[in-house]
Design an enzyme around this catalytic site. Structure first.
Site, PDB file in Angstrom:
ATOM      1  N   GLU A 159     -19.909   9.584  28.995  1.00  0.00           N
ATOM      2  CA  GLU A 159     -19.550   9.562  30.693  1.00  0.00           C
ATOM      3  C   GLU A 159     -18.858  10.008  30.699  1.00  0.00           C
ATOM      4  O   GLU A 159     -17.440   9.236  30.502  1.00  0.00           O
ATOM      5  CB  GLU A 159     -20.323   8.281  31.024  1.00  0.00           C
ATOM      6  N   GLU A 209     -26.857   4.567  28.165  1.00  0.00           N
ATOM      7  CA  GLU A 209     -26.133   4.760  27.147  1.00  0.00           C
ATOM      8  C   GLU A 209     -27.208   4.274  26.060  1.00  0.00           C
ATOM      9  O   GLU A 209     -27.018   5.695  24.907  1.00  0.00           O
ATOM     10  CB  GLU A 209     -25.332   3.199  27.145  1.00  0.00           C
ATOM     11  N   ILE A 247     -22.544  -1.638  26.191  1.00  0.00           N
ATOM     12  CA  ILE A 247     -22.937  -0.638  24.829  1.00  0.00           C
ATOM     13  C   ILE A 247     -24.415  -1.129  25.027  1.00  0.00           C
ATOM     14  O   ILE A 247     -24.925  -0.969  23.999  1.00  0.00           O
ATOM     15  CB  ILE A 247     -22.083  -0.980  23.750  1.00  0.00           C
ATOM     16  N   HIS A 256     -15.775  -5.397  32.232  1.00  0.00           N
ATOM     17  CA  HIS A 256     -14.652  -3.972  31.482  1.00  0.00           C
ATOM     18  C   HIS A 256     -13.482  -5.161  30.682  1.00  0.00           C
ATOM     19  O   HIS A 256     -13.111  -4.562  30.323  1.00  0.00           O
ATOM     20  CB  HIS A 256     -14.504  -3.419  32.842  1.00  0.00           C
TER      21      HIS A 256
END
Lengths: 427, 327
Positions: B29, B60, B87, B129
């Site tokens: 991305e 993903e 992921i 994150h």
């Protein structure tokens, strides 16, 4: 609240001097953790705490000597790892206890949830050994009990063992099996193999201290040995003549030792190099003559000191000797009585020995053994045979400081002084 | 030798490998025109064109799926997962397909795939994150898991990963990207996968870590050294396969081992390292193996204070080091 008492640290030791507090009032202590240092006649030992808790009060000041069994400190004990709130009720009376920042397992567990080492930090780790330490002990045939532990709660760490081994190998390259500080286990292991044939006796602290000193001395100084014989017939006759009188007048028996001590002290003034010690490539020659005198009891060997022996008369030496020997046998010698000797006289003749090879008293350059006085046929001047009272004087010397020549002259000097006594002389 | 940041080392490795081997391509991305959200792929689309630098949709599973397919056709894809937290939609592709390709095809097929995934916290990135996900993949045979800590290792290990014929998960700690600098050779070199590195020689305690916490551990080691505690620090570099010999040697060196990672403690890489030492180095151990890791809560908080309390900080490591040294 529990009392911690002055321990009895050896067969003939009845008191101990509290030399230093290792824990202050208000400090948390773990079980078996040393709280004070104690000096007795022969050993320096650590006084362990009997439980987890907080040290509440010192009952004995540093430097104070008290009898074994005397309470020396008060401790508040922990119950289930938390200090009991002492002083919470009015009855406690001792004021609010200074509760330490929780030092136990509680605080050691961080917010990140780690534990592992944390849970075990501290209490009772002395005597519990990690796999690494056990492996080393087996590899090097080392008994761990004698190794000082620097880990948590006095635990012996791998590094402690390695440091000990390093120290041990540095001390002496070829090490006789089982000889060093009683920690190498060659002999013990043998003993353990045949339990029916032997009895294993745990060495007392004094025995261990003696063992340690002997090993240190033998390892530190290259010993040489020499002997002369002296004809003390005159001395024997003199003593026989005056001893009853002496006892009546002085209240103590007159032995041969004061005569020997006096001869030695005077000869040391003549040959002061024997009154010295070896220190890092230098020889420290001592101006004052303090004679260590070996006094054996059933299970121990004490070496109290007669200070300034060269300034004392036979009578003065007899009294000093009598005092020290009596107190040694009663276990009343103080540390100060043992300190500062510059030369040792060893009365091996007392148990009938005619020849011995003494081990140097650590830090001294020579030691003299006075053997038994025995009557022997002796060839006299003019090739006549006579029955004389003979004594062997055996000298072990630190060969770093002394050689045969000077040692021989010293012995001749002692011999000359002893042989100079006459039956009709005085003291 | 040029001093470069961690992320520059990533970029250099990608560019050099793409120059060296035309079958290498990157996808993910925003990796193209944008140059990657962290600017890891910046300039690559200009140099190699959109056919070798593919901007992928927000999927993903598709990124990894396409990469696996391409790898089976002889390509060497380097897929970027923008944040390791994302992921998870691709886990099925990674575990069920990539990891098992060689095994289920009896060695006929293999999967030369690299998946780069920035991970870890301390960057004020909040829950989605900041996660560390290495332990999820750590369990899976057939995968290689790499987590370098220095620019030198990043470049050398990424090159090794790209040249490897099996799937490699390449975890880059976000906090390292711009805060960690180091000398990186201009010339081509590789750091072999599966080899740990002694980051610091020491004699009192052994510290094993990887990624950002390695640097924190080194900081703490310098601190406790002033107090006379000498820490031996091992950088794992590769998590799977672990460098068993290096770990056992480091453990044997001091007998007192601490494992540090940012990921949660339970079932983490530290558990495996610890078990390995217990299994194979028991008689070297002079203390219980200690683990210092993230707390047992679902994710890194956003609040600055809470984030700080989540992280394994240098003062906290130093305190644990003192405790271990004292034991």
């Amino acid at each position: 609240m529990i009392e911690i008492k002055m321990p009895k640290l050896g067969e003939s030791v009845t008191e101990g001097t509290l030399s230093r507090w290792l824990k202050q009032v208000g400090e948390p202590v773990h079980r078996y953790e040393p709280i004070a240092e104690i000096i007795t006649d022969k050993v320096t030992a650590e006084l362990p705490a009997e439980a987890d808790g907080i040290l509440m009060r010192h009952l004995v000041q540093e430097g104070e000597t008290v009898a074994a069994g005397t309470p020396v400190a008060l401790m508040e004990t922990f119950t289930s790892g938390v200090p009991r709130a002492s002083g919470s009720g009015a009855g406690a009376g001792s004021g609010p206890a200074k509760v330490p920042q929780a030092a136990g397992p509680e605080s050691a567990r961080g917010r990140d949830g780690r534990s592992g080492v944390a849970g075990a930090s501290g209490s009772g780790l002395r005597g519990r050994y990690s796999p690494a330490v056990r492996k080393l002990a087996r590899e090097y045939n080392v008994r761990l009990e004698g190794i000082p532990g620097t880990g948590a709660g006095g635990r012996v760490t791998r590094r402690d063992v390695l440091a000990w081994l390093e120290g041990a190998t540095m001390q002496s390259a070829p090490r006789p099996a089982g000889a060093s500080q009683g920690i190498l286990t060659g002999e013990t292991a043998l003993a353990e193999q045949t339990p029916d044939d032997v009895e294993v006796i745990e060495a007392s602290p004094i025995r261990r201290a003696i063992a340690r000193h002997m090993v240190e001395s033998v390892h530190a100084a290259p010993h040489a040995w020499t002997m002369v014989e002296a004809d003390v017939t005159g001395l024997v006759r003199l003593r026989d003549r005056i001893k009853e009188d002496f006892r009546r007048r002085e209240g103590i028996p007159l032995t041969f030792m004061p005569f020997f001590l006096k001869a030695v002290a005077e000869s040391l003034r003549e040959f002061p190099i024997l009154n010295s010690s070896w220190a890092d490539d230098r020889i420290i020659m001592k101006k004052r003559i303090h004679l260590s005198v070996a006094v054996a009891t059933e299970d121990a060997l004490f070496v109290p000191v007669i200070r300034d022996a060269d300034r004392l008369s036979i009578t003065g030496l007899a009294h000093a000797l009598h005092d020290l020997a009596t107190r040694a046998r009663q276990g009343r010698l103080k540390t100060q009585d043992m300190e500062g000797g510059t030369f040792t006289v060893n009365n091996t003749g007392a148990f009938g020995s005619v020849l011995s090879k003494p081990i140097l008293n650590g830090g001294q350059a020579a030691i003299l053994s006075v053997e038994a006085i025995v009557k022997r046929p002796v060839v006299m001047p003019g090739d006549m045979l006579a029955i004389r009272s003979m004594v062997n004087l055996c000298l072990s010397l630190d060969h770093r400081v002394l050689d045969g020549w000077i040692s021989g002259r010293f012995l001749q000097s002692v011999k000359r002084r002893l042989e100079a006594y006459r039956e009709d002389g005085g003291i | 030798m040029a001093v470069k940041t961690y992320i520059e080392a990533v970029r250099d490795a990608l560019r050099e490998e793409m120059e060296r081997d035309s079958s290498v391509f990157v996808l993910g991305e925003d990796v193209g025109v944008r140059g990657g959200v962290f600017r890891a792929t910046v300039g690559l689309i200009e140099q190699f064109g959109p056919e070798r630098v593919l901007d992928a949709p927000l999927a993903e599973s598709a990124i990894v799926g396409v990469a696996i397919g391409a790898s089976l056709y002889g390509m060497r894809p380097v897929a970027e997962i923008q944040f390791a937290d994302f992921i998870l939609p691709a886990v099925n592709q990674i575990i069920s397909e990539a990891a098992k390709m060689r095994y289920r095809s009896n060695n006929d097929w293999y999967c030369p795939l690299v998946i780069r995934a920035p991970y870890g916290g301390g960057v004020h990135g909040a829950l989605y994150h900041s996660q560390s996900v290495e332990a999820l993949f750590y369990h899976v045979p057939g995968l290689k898991v790499v987590a370098p800590a220095t620019p030198y290792d990043v470049k050398g290990l990424l090159k090794s990963a790209i040249r490897d014929d099996d799937p490699v998960l390449f975890f880059e700690h976000k906090k390292c990207y711009r805060s960690i600098k180091g000398e990186v050779p201009e010339e081509d070199y590789v750091v072999p996968i599966g080899r740990a590195r002694v980051a610091r020689e020491g004699t009192d305690i052994t510290v094993i870590s990887y990624g950002m916490t390695l640097h924190t551990a080194l900081e703490a080691a310098a601190e406790v050294e002033k107090e006379g505690i000498s820490a031996h620090v091992l950088d794992l570099r590769t998590l799977r396969p672990l460098d068993e010999a290096a770990i056992l040697e480091a453990a044997d060196k001091t007998g007192k081992v601490m494992i540090i990672h940012e990921d949660n403690k339970v079932g983490g890489v530290g558990a495996e390292v610890s078990a390995l030492i217990a299994e194979k180095a028991l008689f070297s151990l002079d203390a219980p193996v200690m683990r210092l890791a993230g707390p047992e809560i679902p994710a890194m908080p956003f609040n600055r204070e809470l984030e700080k309390s989540y992280l394994v900080t240098a003062p906290r490591i130093a305190e644990a080091m003192r405790e271990l040294a004292r034991f």
